[in-house]
Write an enzyme that holds these catalytic residues in place. Structure first.
Site, PDB file in Angstrom:
ATOM      1  N   ARG A   1       0.917  -1.208   0.026  1.00 27.83           N
ATOM      2  CA  ARG A   1       0.013  -0.057   0.165  1.00 27.83           C
ATOM      3  C   ARG A   1       0.897   1.284   0.089  1.00 27.83           C
ATOM      4  O   ARG A   1       1.982   1.096   0.705  1.00 27.83           O
ATOM      5  CB  ARG A   1      -1.050   0.032   1.096  1.00 27.83           C
ATOM      6  CG  ARG A   1      -1.964  -0.956   1.229  1.00 27.83           C
ATOM      7  CD  ARG A   1      -3.044  -0.249  -0.028  1.00 27.83           C
ATOM      8  NE  ARG A   1      -4.258  -1.659   0.123  1.00 27.83           N
ATOM      9  CZ  ARG A   1      -4.488  -2.578  -0.678  1.00 27.83           C
ATOM     10  NH1 ARG A   1      -3.447  -2.967  -1.694  1.00 27.83           N
ATOM     11  NH2 ARG A   1      -5.605  -3.196  -0.589  1.00 27.83           N
TER      12      ARG A   1
ATOM     13  N   HIS B   1      -0.632  -0.026  -9.864  1.00 27.96           N
ATOM     14  CA  HIS B   1      -1.272  -0.918  -8.969  1.00 27.96           C
ATOM     15  C   HIS B   1      -1.598  -2.439  -9.655  1.00 27.96           C
ATOM     16  O   HIS B   1      -3.127  -2.584  -9.503  1.00 27.96           O
ATOM     17  CB  HIS B   1      -2.379  -0.157  -8.246  1.00 27.96           C
ATOM     18  CG  HIS B   1      -2.696  -0.925  -6.906  1.00 27.96           C
ATOM     19  ND1 HIS B   1      -3.340  -0.363  -5.992  1.00 27.96           N
ATOM     20  CD2 HIS B   1      -2.920  -2.382  -6.573  1.00 27.96           C
ATOM     21  CE1 HIS B   1      -3.522  -1.014  -4.747  1.00 27.96           C
ATOM     22  NE2 HIS B   1      -3.557  -2.474  -5.513  1.00 27.96           N
TER      23      HIS B   1
HETATM   24  P1  NAP Z   1      -1.885 -11.683   5.034  1.00 28.44           P
HETATM   25  O1  NAP Z   1      -1.755 -12.966   4.448  1.00 28.44           O
HETATM   26  O2  NAP Z   1      -2.779 -11.074   6.021  1.00 28.44           O
HETATM   27  O3  NAP Z   1      -0.331 -11.438   5.493  1.00 28.44           O
HETATM   28  C1  NAP Z   1       0.213 -10.188   6.310  1.00 28.44           C
HETATM   29  C2  NAP Z   1       1.481 -10.383   6.734  1.00 28.44           C
HETATM   30  O4  NAP Z   1       1.943  -9.235   7.309  1.00 28.44           O
HETATM   31  C3  NAP Z   1       1.566 -11.396   7.803  1.00 28.44           C
HETATM   32  O5  NAP Z   1       2.699 -12.259   7.754  1.00 28.44           O
HETATM   33  C4  NAP Z   1       1.572 -10.427   9.035  1.00 28.44           C
HETATM   34  O6  NAP Z   1       2.048 -11.168  10.345  1.00 28.44           O
HETATM   35  C5  NAP Z   1       2.588  -9.546   8.496  1.00 28.44           C
HETATM   36  N1  NAP Z   1       2.480  -8.286   9.406  1.00 28.44           N
HETATM   37  C6  NAP Z   1       1.021  -7.635   9.677  1.00 28.44           C
HETATM   38  N2  NAP Z   1       1.598  -6.531  10.474  1.00 28.44           N
HETATM   39  C7  NAP Z   1       2.589  -6.673  10.702  1.00 28.44           C
HETATM   40  C8  NAP Z   1       3.744  -5.510  11.534  1.00 28.44           C
HETATM   41  N3  NAP Z   1       2.910  -4.625  12.193  1.00 28.44           N
HETATM   42  N4  NAP Z   1       4.782  -5.905  11.310  1.00 28.44           N
HETATM   43  C9  NAP Z   1       5.237  -6.858  10.504  1.00 28.44           C
HETATM   44  N5  NAP Z   1       4.463  -7.909  10.007  1.00 28.44           N
HETATM   45  C10 NAP Z   1       3.328  -7.812  10.046  1.00 28.44           C
HETATM   46  O7  NAP Z   1      -1.682 -10.553   3.810  1.00 28.44           O
HETATM   47  P2  NAP Z   1      -1.348 -10.810   2.002  1.00 28.44           P
HETATM   48  O8  NAP Z   1      -2.694 -11.589   1.536  1.00 28.44           O
HETATM   49  O9  NAP Z   1      -0.218 -11.486   2.053  1.00 28.44           O
HETATM   50  O10 NAP Z   1      -1.512  -9.403   1.658  1.00 28.44           O
HETATM   51  C11 NAP Z   1      -0.787  -8.238   2.012  1.00 28.44           C
HETATM   52  C12 NAP Z   1      -1.014  -7.113   1.454  1.00 28.44           C
HETATM   53  O11 NAP Z   1      -0.666  -7.024   0.113  1.00 28.44           O
HETATM   54  C13 NAP Z   1      -2.426  -6.689   1.500  1.00 28.44           C
HETATM   55  O12 NAP Z   1      -2.917  -6.258   2.954  1.00 28.44           O
HETATM   56  C14 NAP Z   1      -2.437  -5.775   0.628  1.00 28.44           C
HETATM   57  O13 NAP Z   1      -2.448  -4.383   0.801  1.00 28.44           O
HETATM   58  C15 NAP Z   1      -1.351  -5.929  -0.411  1.00 28.44           C
HETATM   59  N6  NAP Z   1      -1.875  -6.346  -1.983  1.00 28.44           N
HETATM   60  C16 NAP Z   1      -1.480  -5.610  -2.709  1.00 28.44           C
HETATM   61  C17 NAP Z   1      -1.788  -6.058  -4.301  1.00 28.44           C
HETATM   62  C18 NAP Z   1      -0.880  -5.427  -5.122  1.00 28.44           C
HETATM   63  O14 NAP Z   1      -1.501  -5.634  -6.409  1.00 28.44           O
HETATM   64  N7  NAP Z   1      -0.388  -4.576  -5.108  1.00 28.44           N
HETATM   65  C19 NAP Z   1      -2.612  -7.130  -4.419  1.00 28.44           C
HETATM   66  C20 NAP Z   1      -2.958  -7.884  -3.267  1.00 28.44           C
HETATM   67  C21 NAP Z   1      -2.804  -7.306  -1.964  1.00 28.44           C
HETATM   68  P3  NAP Z   1       1.632 -12.394  10.951  1.00 28.44           P
HETATM   69  O15 NAP Z   1       2.018 -13.807  10.100  1.00 28.44           O
HETATM   70  O16 NAP Z   1       2.340 -12.428  12.311  1.00 28.44           O
HETATM   71  O17 NAP Z   1       0.169 -12.327  11.105  1.00 28.44           O
HETATM   72  C1  GLV Z   2      -5.296  -5.234  -4.069  1.00 22.89           C
HETATM   73  O1  GLV Z   2      -4.345  -4.566  -3.862  1.00 22.89           O
HETATM   74  C2  GLV Z   2      -6.071  -5.903  -2.915  1.00 22.89           C
HETATM   75  O2  GLV Z   2      -6.032  -5.425  -1.851  1.00 22.89           O
HETATM   76  O3  GLV Z   2      -6.957  -6.967  -3.395  1.00 22.89           O
END
Ligand code: NAP
Ligand code: GLV
Length: 307
Positions: A222, A270
């Site tokens: 983000r 994005h």
């Molecule tokens: P997720 O499965 O919820 O994983 C989040 C990870 O971040 C977990 O390992 C969590 O730790 C860690 N985390 C959370 N808060 C933290 C902190 N304060 N310090 C250190 N680590 C922390 O999420 P995801 O599905 O992988 O997605 C991650 C993010 O990618 C989304 O929230 C979204 O913003 C972004 N995204 C971007 C795109 C794009 O196209 N650019 C697409 C999809 C998503 P724990 O394992 O300990 O809970």
């Molecule tokens: C994309 O950034 C999503 O959060 O699905």
């Protein structure tokens, strides 16, 4: 009784989702406007207030992986379970984007593109992958897959998460002291944390000062994780060698933003990992059926931790 589909999107995109969701869940009746009959909602960052005053609402399924905008709505009904999107297509695309960006930084391909524009023939140093340390912040659905793909490619990978984690081939870290040390030795840092109170503005001047001098920074999560003026200053000071940015404080990135023309910034619109509505509709169907059957939906959001 019906399911509400609500989001901030063009009619064509909404209609595509509606068609796929109707096909995936033919037993449900779908509505586009809130009303007392709504029992569940499938949402793509709906307008604030869209989910208030629905007396039968029992489940919310987000079509977005990141739910910070949804959770920021003060009128979101308390106690209603929320699930977020975890899409196989997204899980495939994000590691591809990360690998492309890491290769571009490690092998100097971004620099070589710039050389071409100057008709400059110059070979760059070619460190081995195992000599290139990548630090992935966030080891969840996306970051965990990114870290493991990079490790499988031979990179020296560290990963940082809120709680202790274990991933094959990845040196997993948690805690502020471990983070500072890991930032200081990483050649490339990738952000894949969710946007929460704890991570908003995470990459400010103080944090960027902990990076190894000249390190590459890849932000795939983000825009609000980054204090953009501080990143620009760190780039201009040579503290950060190059940035690959998919997400921004304001999207679309305004035409006058200095990132567009910065010679050491690569801007992506994005697009690091898009949801595929076909596979996503299947996940929504499985989750709604689980909820209807009284089972726990997958990928439940923990509201108090913000992701
Ligand atoms: P997720 O499965 O919820 O994983 C989040 C990870 O971040 C977990 O390992 C969590 O730790 C860690 N985390 C959370 N808060 C933290 C902190 N304060 N310090 C250190 N680590 C922390 O999420 P995801 O599905 O992988 O997605 C991650 C993010 O990618 C989304 O929230 C979204 O913003 C972004 N995204 C971007 C795109 C794009 O196209 N650019 C697409 C999809 C998503 P724990 O394992 O300990 O809970
Ligand atoms: C994309 O950034 C999503 O959060 O699905």
């Amino acid at each position: 009784m019906s399911i509400l589909l609500s989001g901030r999107w063009e009619a064509a995109e909404r209609d595509q989702w509606l068609a796929l969701l109707r096909a995936a869940l033919p037993e449900e009746s779908w509505v586009l406007e809130p009303g007392p009959e709504v029992e569940a909602a499938v949402v793509a960052n709906p307008p604030p207030g869209a989910l208030q005053g629905l007396p039968r609402l029992g489940f919310i399924q987000s079509l977005w992986a990141g739910v910070e905008k949804l959770l920021a709505d003060d009128t979101l009904p308390a106690g209603v379970p929320i699930a977020r999107m975890v899409d196989p297509a997204m899980n495939e695309a994000m590691p591809q984007t990360a690998l492309w960006a890491v290769l571009g930084l490690h092998r100097g391909f971004f620099e070589i593109q710039a050389q071409q524009r100057r008709a400059e023939w110059r070979q760059l140093a070619q460190p081995r992958a195992g000599e290139w340390r990548v630090l992935v912040l966030g080891l969840g659905e996306l970051g965990g897959r990114v870290a493991q793909l990079l490790a499988a490619q031979g990179y020296a990978v560290s990963g940082y998460s809120r709680r202790p984690a274990e991933l094959p081939g990845v040196r997993c870290l948690h805690g502020e002291a471990a983070l500072a040390a890991a930032l200081g030795e990483a050649d490339t840092v990738i952000n894949l944390m969710p946007l929460t109170e704890a991570t908003r503005g995470f990459f400010d001047a103080a944090r960027l000062a902990q990076f190894k001098r000249g390190a590459g920074f890849i932000n795939l999560a983000r825009g609000a994780h980054v204090v953009e003026a501080d990143l620009l200053a760190a780039l201009d000071a040579g503290r950060i060698g190059r940035a690959v940015l998919d997400v921004f404080q304001v999207e679309p990135l305004p035409a006058a933003h200095p990132f567009w023309s910065h010679e050491r910034v690569t801007v992506l619109p994005h697009t690091a990992a898009q949801t595929d509505a076909r596979s996503a509709a299947a996940l929504v169907a499985a989750n709604l059926r689980a909820w209807r059957a009284g089972r726990e939906p997958a990928h439940r959001v923990e509201r108090d931790r913000g992701y």
